[in-house]
Design an enzyme around this catalytic site. Structure first.
Site, PDB file in Angstrom:
ATOM      1  N   LYS A  23       0.824  -1.197   0.000  1.00  0.00           N
ATOM      2  CA  LYS A  23       0.000   0.000   0.000  1.00  0.00           C
ATOM      3  C   LYS A  23       0.867   1.258   0.000  1.00  0.00           C
ATOM      4  O   LYS A  23       0.667   2.178  -0.794  1.00  0.00           O
ATOM      5  CB  LYS A  23      -0.934  -0.018   1.206  1.00  0.00           C
ATOM      6  CG  LYS A  23      -1.947   1.124   1.202  1.00  0.00           C
ATOM      7  CD  LYS A  23      -2.850   1.046   2.416  1.00  0.00           C
ATOM      8  CE  LYS A  23      -3.960   0.021   2.247  1.00  0.00           C
ATOM      9  NZ  LYS A  23      -3.714  -1.276   2.817  1.00  0.00           N
ATOM     10  N   ARG A  76      -3.630   2.814   8.242  1.00  0.00           N
ATOM     11  CA  ARG A  76      -3.964   1.599   7.494  1.00  0.00           C
ATOM     12  C   ARG A  76      -2.747   0.694   7.377  1.00  0.00           C
ATOM     13  O   ARG A  76      -1.620   1.149   7.175  1.00  0.00           O
ATOM     14  CB  ARG A  76      -4.482   1.955   6.097  1.00  0.00           C
ATOM     15  CG  ARG A  76      -5.660   2.919   6.109  1.00  0.00           C
ATOM     16  CD  ARG A  76      -6.098   3.289   4.710  1.00  0.00           C
ATOM     17  NE  ARG A  76      -6.811   2.206   4.053  1.00  0.00           N
ATOM     18  CZ  ARG A  76      -7.133   2.205   2.761  1.00  0.00           C
ATOM     19  NH1 ARG A  76      -6.787   3.232   1.999  1.00  0.00           N
ATOM     20  NH2 ARG A  76      -7.791   1.205   2.236  1.00  0.00           N
ATOM     21  N   GLY A  88      -8.134  -7.353   4.019  1.00  0.00           N
ATOM     22  CA  GLY A  88      -9.009  -7.458   5.178  1.00  0.00           C
ATOM     23  C   GLY A  88      -8.446  -8.206   6.359  1.00  0.00           C
ATOM     24  O   GLY A  88      -9.113  -8.355   7.377  1.00  0.00           O
ATOM     25  N   MET A 101      -5.697  -7.460   8.237  1.00  0.00           N
ATOM     26  CA  MET A 101      -5.129  -6.640   9.308  1.00  0.00           C
ATOM     27  C   MET A 101      -5.989  -5.393   9.475  1.00  0.00           C
ATOM     28  O   MET A 101      -6.996  -5.220   8.811  1.00  0.00           O
ATOM     29  CB  MET A 101      -3.671  -6.315   8.997  1.00  0.00           C
ATOM     30  CG  MET A 101      -2.770  -7.536   9.066  1.00  0.00           C
ATOM     31  SD  MET A 101      -1.061  -7.174   8.689  1.00  0.00           S
ATOM     32  CE  MET A 101      -1.174  -6.671   6.982  1.00  0.00           C
ATOM     33  N   ARG A 116      -3.166  -1.378  -6.593  1.00  0.00           N
ATOM     34  CA  ARG A 116      -2.315  -2.565  -6.528  1.00  0.00           C
ATOM     35  C   ARG A 116      -2.638  -3.418  -7.738  1.00  0.00           C
ATOM     36  O   ARG A 116      -3.705  -3.270  -8.351  1.00  0.00           O
ATOM     37  CB  ARG A 116      -2.567  -3.353  -5.243  1.00  0.00           C
ATOM     38  CG  ARG A 116      -3.999  -3.830  -5.073  1.00  0.00           C
ATOM     39  CD  ARG A 116      -4.246  -4.394  -3.693  1.00  0.00           C
ATOM     40  NE  ARG A 116      -5.661  -4.673  -3.477  1.00  0.00           N
ATOM     41  CZ  ARG A 116      -6.207  -4.904  -2.299  1.00  0.00           C
ATOM     42  NH1 ARG A 116      -5.462  -4.866  -1.214  1.00  0.00           N
ATOM     43  NH2 ARG A 116      -7.500  -5.151  -2.188  1.00  0.00           N
ATOM     44  N   HIS A 151     -15.419  -8.076   0.792  1.00  0.00           N
ATOM     45  CA  HIS A 151     -14.426  -8.945   1.420  1.00  0.00           C
ATOM     46  C   HIS A 151     -14.550 -10.375   0.915  1.00  0.00           C
ATOM     47  O   HIS A 151     -13.552 -11.019   0.557  1.00  0.00           O
ATOM     48  CB  HIS A 151     -14.608  -8.903   2.947  1.00  0.00           C
ATOM     49  CG  HIS A 151     -13.774  -9.893   3.685  1.00  0.00           C
ATOM     50  ND1 HIS A 151     -14.226 -11.148   4.024  1.00  0.00           N
ATOM     51  CD2 HIS A 151     -12.500  -9.819   4.130  1.00  0.00           C
ATOM     52  CE1 HIS A 151     -13.273 -11.800   4.651  1.00  0.00           C
ATOM     53  NE2 HIS A 151     -12.210 -11.012   4.743  1.00  0.00           N
ATOM     54  N   SER A 190      16.157 -41.612 -11.543  1.00  0.00           N
ATOM     55  CA  SER A 190      14.854 -40.990 -11.362  1.00  0.00           C
ATOM     56  C   SER A 190      14.647 -40.839  -9.856  1.00  0.00           C
ATOM     57  O   SER A 190      14.714 -41.819  -9.119  1.00  0.00           O
ATOM     58  CB  SER A 190      13.740 -41.846 -11.962  1.00  0.00           C
ATOM     59  OG  SER A 190      12.492 -41.193 -11.804  1.00  0.00           O
ATOM     60  N   CYS A 192      10.047 -38.864 -10.370  1.00  0.00           N
ATOM     61  CA  CYS A 192       8.778 -39.553 -10.611  1.00  0.00           C
ATOM     62  C   CYS A 192       7.870 -39.566  -9.399  1.00  0.00           C
ATOM     63  O   CYS A 192       6.793 -40.155  -9.446  1.00  0.00           O
ATOM     64  CB  CYS A 192       9.018 -40.983 -11.096  1.00  0.00           C
ATOM     65  SG  CYS A 192       9.970 -41.993  -9.946  1.00  0.00           S
ATOM     66  N   TYR A 230      13.644 -34.173 -16.838  1.00  0.00           N
ATOM     67  CA  TYR A 230      12.196 -34.301 -16.977  1.00  0.00           C
ATOM     68  C   TYR A 230      11.563 -34.489 -15.608  1.00  0.00           C
ATOM     69  O   TYR A 230      12.222 -34.844 -14.620  1.00  0.00           O
ATOM     70  CB  TYR A 230      11.823 -35.472 -17.890  1.00  0.00           C
ATOM     71  CG  TYR A 230      12.149 -36.849 -17.338  1.00  0.00           C
ATOM     72  CD1 TYR A 230      11.251 -37.521 -16.502  1.00  0.00           C
ATOM     73  CD2 TYR A 230      13.343 -37.483 -17.642  1.00  0.00           C
ATOM     74  CE1 TYR A 230      11.543 -38.770 -15.993  1.00  0.00           C
ATOM     75  CE2 TYR A 230      13.652 -38.736 -17.141  1.00  0.00           C
ATOM     76  CZ  TYR A 230      12.750 -39.379 -16.317  1.00  0.00           C
ATOM     77  OH  TYR A 230      13.041 -40.612 -15.794  1.00  0.00           O
TER      78      TYR A 230
END
Length: 898
Positions: A35, A104, A113, A115, A348, A464, A787, A855, A875
């Site tokens: 903010k 704020r 919402g 804090m 934001r 909210h 693997s 894997c 992979y």
């Protein structure tokens, strides 16, 4: 096309705890919070931002560490407050035209919402009358003061919100008004006095009249809210580190509750639910900002502002365009209009649904604002997985029970629950629940997390409930105004008198905003149909966006993506989903049903003849399985893991067998019980399994290798291109691998000669024990590939039995922050990951070009895929439905910003 401009390089900040809005920029979000950094950025851009200053996250961390604010903080705040008073020509809470400020919170990563915020700091019994005289609006002044006492009482003094809400409801009822907007000035004054009496009753002290005391206490309360239960819960949910702390922005108040020419709203530069361009947001006349996000009053669409205040609307659209072109992304904007003058209070990069994320990424590429690499960074595998969830079958849906705002898409079915704690309890029992509220508050977060879907009677797309649900990927419908929700009675009643009681099943469609009674059937999502090949790439604009993004990911990625598949049907599906081979074929899954008895006979055989009979019966079954699998994956590698499970999975249950013998005492059962007891293990996962079983039971691995080789030879003779690979499980020492490899090479050579063909079948091993990882250099000299079996590696590194610990204490570990996420879900990079990294380096040092894969199920986890890319694996392999996610994350990893 360009990537977004980089924010100014962040230098080590000077040793100070407070920054004026004119001093910062968005590159300082770690110090000023999101903010504060964005308020500074808008100030730098020349946008109409009320003046103010930001107290840094460093000050918060120091306060949380010591329990007191840093010694220098008070003087720094005083200096910036003096500067703010000079700039505005007003004094905080004093004089004929008193300055009021908001306090704020603002963490580095958005926590909507979670804090605390306090508005109208500076009002007192004296300054409220000055404010009334200065504005000529006594009602406005008392409305602002009652808001301060209520917010301060809840946030700073810890008085439960219901106590204030009850008094407010009593005042509204006594006045015969629809809501608080119908209260006159004298009624608001009496309400404020009632709030002050409540403060004195609950705290033993009067509401503070000194404006500086109000400010200092509010700042400390915001710091404290960083460690509040709802904030900690949200951080655990969103994997935000607990040590960051929050900044605090102190900003000169501007007022949206000054009458019908004032108001407050939230705007999005694109629809956060769908991603489509247009005018999206909510506006509320004669209100302060918290009224919109709290959802306590139903808003009007942002487009209505064009009729209510054309000049402010035109200016807002201009500023929205400025911000989107600057941030090159969807922007979420909070604004206030004070008597016709527009003020920007926050911006934001906005949270968005999965569908919106894909659409917006493609739109921005098409508009030349970002390039394809940046587009990949704007979406995630988690979002893609969300798009693959089923959707309601509209043709089978009944008439809707209610309609609301489609706030966060998805198809959620569950029992209606009206209390967050009950939602948590029922979900813990395995029930699906829909949390139904008039409106949600931050205190409802645990219930929102537990619920499959969220339904509110009030609020819009910026309430909210909507914002938090979108961030969590939870289905949500807001503002279903025809529902009258009674939390105490645990009911919701529609306009025609239909009553929904707790436990009644609801179906909530977050894509259309419709709510149905009962369970509506679901059908596969269009995105899954696209991956399955049953829907064209241009089936709709979302599918088209996914198709283009997947093309960019496949072009960018270095990691290959294979499937964990054991049947031809799974292999065929995996291939349609984009797998380039099978990285793990679990042969134990081929020994279910009647075949299990053959393995039991083999293990319990008392002589060679019995063992050979069992092997002879198993060989053609295995060969046929492999032939089908190689045909389905023709031309692509298929890694076959030799038999791996613990011994007890192929033996009769010891307890059941003991009971049977005690009851019946048949000779054959007595002999079987003796054999099972002889082979019984206290900890089968660390016992006779994998390569150990192959070495102890003669002919077992040789039979499997022969089946692989003969199936490959038969496929080749039929014109196919089989590419099998054989993987030896649970190797802990190179000697085990040497012995099995020598036997396997002899079997393969014999099969090739018998079929008159050449068989090139790589032989490798799983790295799933710490010792194997630590001696990887030795093992690599006898392995064609590694693997990493990260499931077992995680168990053996941590000393966890997965089947036991996840149910016993993982919840407590997650709750206490010992885990940010289960190590079986996302790879533990510090522990397990360090062994993977070390084994990869040692293996390739001993055998340059050694092929490396993974894997375990981590192969389909987005965070883990990025780690495997960084380590340099070749992979990943995962279950078929996770293949698109792995492909996308592999592409994102290859284009990660330096």
């Amino acid at each position: 096309m360009t990537s977004p401009p980089r924010a100014p390089a962040v230098q080590d900040p000077p040793a100070k705890f407070v920054y004026d809005f004119t001093e910062g920029h968005r590159g300082l979000s770690g110090l000023l919070g999101g903010k504060g950094a964005n308020l500074a950025e808008m100030t730098r851009l020349g946008l109409p931002v009320p003046p103010g200053f930001t107290i840094t996250t460093a000050a918060c961390r120091e306060y949380l560490r010591t329990g007191t604010p840093p010694p220098a903080l008070r003087d720094e705040v005083s200096a910036h407050l003096d500067a703010l008073e000079r700039r505005t020509g007003r004094r905080l809470g004093r004089g004929a035209d008193p300055l009021l400020v908001s306090v704020r919170s603002g963490a580095e990563r958005s926590m909507p919402g979670m804090m605390d915020t306090v508005l109208n700091i500076g009002l007192s019994d004296t300054s409220v009358r000055s404010l009334a005289a200065q504005t000529g609006d006594e009602r406005f002044a008392w409305d602002s003061y009652r808001r301060l006492v209520q917010m301060f009482g809840e946030t700073v003094l810890g008085i439960e919100g219901d106590a204030f809400a009850d008094r407010l409801a009593d005042a509204v009822a006594l006045a015969g008004a629809a809501d608080e907007t119908g209260l006159a000035a004298d009624q608001l004054e009496r309400l404020t006095r009632a709030f002050q009496d409540l403060v004195r009753e609950r705290t033993g002290r009067p509401f503070p009249q000194d404006p500086r005391e109000q400010l200092d206490l509010a700042v400390r309360a915001v710091f404290d809210s960083w460690n509040g239960p709802r904030a900690r819960l949200y951080r655990r949910q969103e994997r935000i580190p607990h040590h960051l702390g929050t900044a605090v922005s102190v900003c000169a108040m501007v007022f949206g509750n000054l009458g019908q020419d004032s108001g407050t709203g939230v705007a999005f530069t694109r629809d956060p639910a769908t991603g489509r361009q247009g005018v999206y947001g909510d506006y509320l006349r004669n209100a302060q900002g918290e009224d919109v996000v709290a959802g306590i009053r139903n808003t009007v669409p942002l487009a209505a502002l064009e009729r209510l205040d054309p000049a402010s609307y035109a200016e807002l659209l201009r500023l929205m365009e400025v911000l989107e072109n600057h941030y090159l992304d969807l922007c979420d904007i909070e604004f206030t209009i004070e008597r016709g003058r527009l003020w920007m209070l926050q911006t934001r990069v906005g949270k968005r649904t999965a569908a919106a994320a894909f659409r917006i990424a493609v739109q921005l590429v098409d508009q030349g604002l970002i390039d394809e690499a940046e587009a990949l960074r704007r979406v995630s595998g988690g979002q893609l997985a969300h798009l693959m969830f089923p959707r309601f079958d509209s043709g089978a849906a009944p008439a809707p029970l209610a309609r609301g705002v489609a706030a966060s898409p998805g198809a959620a079915v569950g029992a209606a629950v009206f209390d967050p704690a009950r939602a948590v309890a029922r979900a813990a029992r395995g029930e699906r629940v829909i949390l139904v509220r008039r409106e949600t508050t931050p205190d409802d977060l645990d219930g929102m997390i537990a619920a499959d879907g969220i339904l509110t009677a009030r609020g819009g797309k910026t309430s909210h409930a909507a914002v938090v649900a979108r961030g969590m990927g939870r289905t949500c419908v807001c503002g279903a105004e025809e529902l009258r929700v009674d939390h105490a009675a645990r009911t919701a009643t529609t306009a025609d008198g239909t009553v929904v009681r707790e436990g009644d099943v609801l179906s909530v469609d977050g894509t259309t905003g419709r709510v149905y009674r009962g369970e509506v059937p679901v059908v596969p999502s269009a995105v899954v149909e696209y991956f399955e090949g049953t829907a064209p790439p241009d089936a709709d604009d979302l599918v088209a966006a996914v198709h283009r993004v997947m093309g960019w990911a496949d072009a960018a990625r270095r990691l290959g993506v294979r499937a964990n598949a054991d049947t031809a049907a799974d292999a065929a599906r995996a291939r349609r989903f984009g797998a380039r081979g099978i990285g793990l074929c679990r042969t134990e899954h081929m020994f279910l049903g009647e075949r299990r008895a053959l393995v039991e006979r083999l293990i319990l055989a008392e002589d060679d003849q019995g063992a050979q009979c069992a092997l002879a019966a198993l060989l053609p079954l295995q060969r046929a399985d492999f032939r089908e699998l190689f045909s389905a994956m023709d031309g692509l590698p298929v890694t076959v893991r030799l038999l791996d499970p613990p011994l007890h999975e192929f033996l009769p249950d010891l307890t059941d067998l003991s009971v049977r013998v005690a009851l019946e005492h048949r000779d054959e059962d007595v002999r079987l019980l003796a054999a099972v007891r002889r082979l019984h293990e206290q900890n089968p996962m660390l016992g006779l399994r994998g390569v150990r079983l192959g070495l102890v039971v003669p002919g077992l691995f040789a039979m499997q290798v022969r089946a692989v080789a003969e199936a490959a030879a038969e496929c080749r003779a039929a014109g196919g291109d089989p590419r099998p690979e054989i993987m030896i499980p649970l190797v802990g020492t190179v000697q085990e691998l040497e012995i099995v490899r020598e036997e396997a090479e002899e079997v393969i050579a014999a099969a090739a000669e018998a079929h008159g063909t050449r068989l090139d079948i790589p032989l490798g091993t799983m790295i799933e024990l710490p010792r194997a990882a630590l001696t990887a250099g030795q093992i690599a000299e006898h392995a064609d590939f590694f693997s990493f079996g990260t499931n077992d590696l995680t168990q053996t590194v941590w000393g966890f039995s997965r089947d036991d610990v996840e149910a016993s204490f993982f919840a407590a570990y997650l709750e206490r922050g010992i885990f940010g996420v289960s190590p079986f879900e996302t790879i533990d990079t510090d522990g397990v990951g360090s062994l993977v990294r070390a084994a990869a380096l040692a293996g390739r040092a001993a055998r340059p070009g050694l092929k490396l894969g993974v894997c375990g199920e981590h192969g389909g986890d987005p965070d883990s895929v990025r780690f495997f890319h960084e380590v340099g694996l070749d992979y990943v392999s995962c279950s078929p439905f996770r293949i698109p996610v792995a492909r996308l994350e592999a592409g994102r990893a290859a284009t990660a910003a330096p």
